[in-house]
Design a protein around this motif. Structure first.
Motif, short mmCIF file in Angstrom:
data_model
loop_
_atom_site.label_atom_id
_atom_site.label_comp_id
_atom_site.label_asym_id
_atom_site.label_seq_id
_atom_site.Cartn_x
_atom_site.Cartn_y
_atom_site.Cartn_z
N ALA A 10 34.78 -30.64 31.70
CA ALA A 10 35.79 -30.40 32.73
C ALA A 10 35.19 -30.59 34.12
O ALA A 10 35.80 -31.19 35.00
N MET A 11 33.97 -30.07 34.33
CA MET A 11 33.37 -30.18 35.65
C MET A 11 32.91 -31.60 35.94
O MET A 11 33.01 -32.05 37.08
N THR A 12 32.42 -32.29 34.94
CA THR A 12 32.02 -33.69 35.16
C THR A 12 33.21 -34.50 35.64
O THR A 12 33.13 -35.21 36.64
N THR A 13 34.30 -34.38 34.92
CA THR A 13 35.49 -35.17 35.22
C THR A 13 36.14 -34.73 36.53
O THR A 13 36.35 -35.53 37.43
N ALA A 14 36.46 -33.45 36.62
CA ALA A 14 37.14 -32.94 37.81
C ALA A 14 36.25 -33.05 39.04
O ALA A 14 36.73 -33.37 40.13
N GLY A 15 34.95 -32.79 38.88
CA GLY A 15 34.03 -32.88 40.01
C GLY A 15 33.96 -34.27 40.60
O GLY A 15 33.96 -34.44 41.82
N ASP A 16 33.92 -35.28 39.74
CA ASP A 16 33.89 -36.66 40.23
C ASP A 16 35.20 -37.05 40.92
O ASP A 16 35.19 -37.60 42.02
N ILE A 17 36.30 -36.74 40.27
CA ILE A 17 37.61 -37.14 40.84
C ILE A 17 37.89 -36.39 42.14
O ILE A 17 38.16 -37.01 43.18
#
Length: 189
Positions: free
Chosen positions: A165-172
């Motif tokens: 979740a953090m990888t995806t949301a953090g990048d976006i």
């Protein structure tokens, strides 16, 4: 269990998460790819991007881990109501994210200046890092609290959800926040 069944189970549970993360990374890359004018106008911004995104993952991934541990230990309940422990964890994450973002801007300016590379004024980089940090921090806090609490309520171990979740949301949200902060800086400074 056989090795084959373990591998199948791993792929079955991990593949959707990996695909969502890949899509999120591509979306963040598309945002970066659309920032040509901003990257040319704010020299040094591209150097700051990896540090800014890494900070999002570190700070808010840590928040997710703390919340997950607190849920497992029964220290907090998975309800969306004010709780001192939850509020303190969120405030600490937001402050850490902001301080680290500003530090990344200062280091970007210092390193590029020392090596003689053209760089935007320090106030511009700090402004972008601060505004971007606030915007991303608010969004990521909401995402991580929702993901951890909803996952826990559904019987899913939140520790399994925090990283993807953090990888995806953090990048976006990190790239979107930098884009918005840069647009604001270009119009004000």
């Amino acid at each position: 269990m056989s090795v084959v069944s373990v591998v199948k189970d791993s792929y079955r549970s991990a593949l959707p998460t990996v695909l969502v993360s890949a899509f999120g990374g591509l979306l963040a890359g598309a945002i970066l790819g659309g920032m040509d004018a901003e990257l040319k106008a704010v020299q040094g911004l591209l150097v700051m991007v990896p540090a800014f995104l890494a900070i999002r993952g570190s700070v808010y991934g840590s928040l997710g881990s703390r919340l997950s541990s607190a849920l497992h230990q029964g220290l907090i309940d998975p309800v969306f109501e004010p709780d001192d422990r939850l509020v303190n964890a969120v405030v600490a994450a937001l402050l850490n994210g902001l301080l680290a973002s500003v530090a990344a801007a200062i280091l970007t300016y210092a390193i590029l200046s020392v090596i003689g590379h053209a760089v935007a004024p320090l106030r511009v980089l700090v402004f972008i890092a601060f505004v971007g940090g606030v915007l991303a921090g608010l969004m990521l806090t909401a995402v991580i609290v929702i993901v951890v609490f909803m996952g826990y309520r559904q019987g899913i171990n939140p520790d399994d959800l925090v990283g993807p979740a953090m990888t995806t949301a953090g990048d976006i949200f990190g790239m979107a926040s930098l884009f918005i902060a840069t647009k604001i800086a270009m119009s004000l400074l």
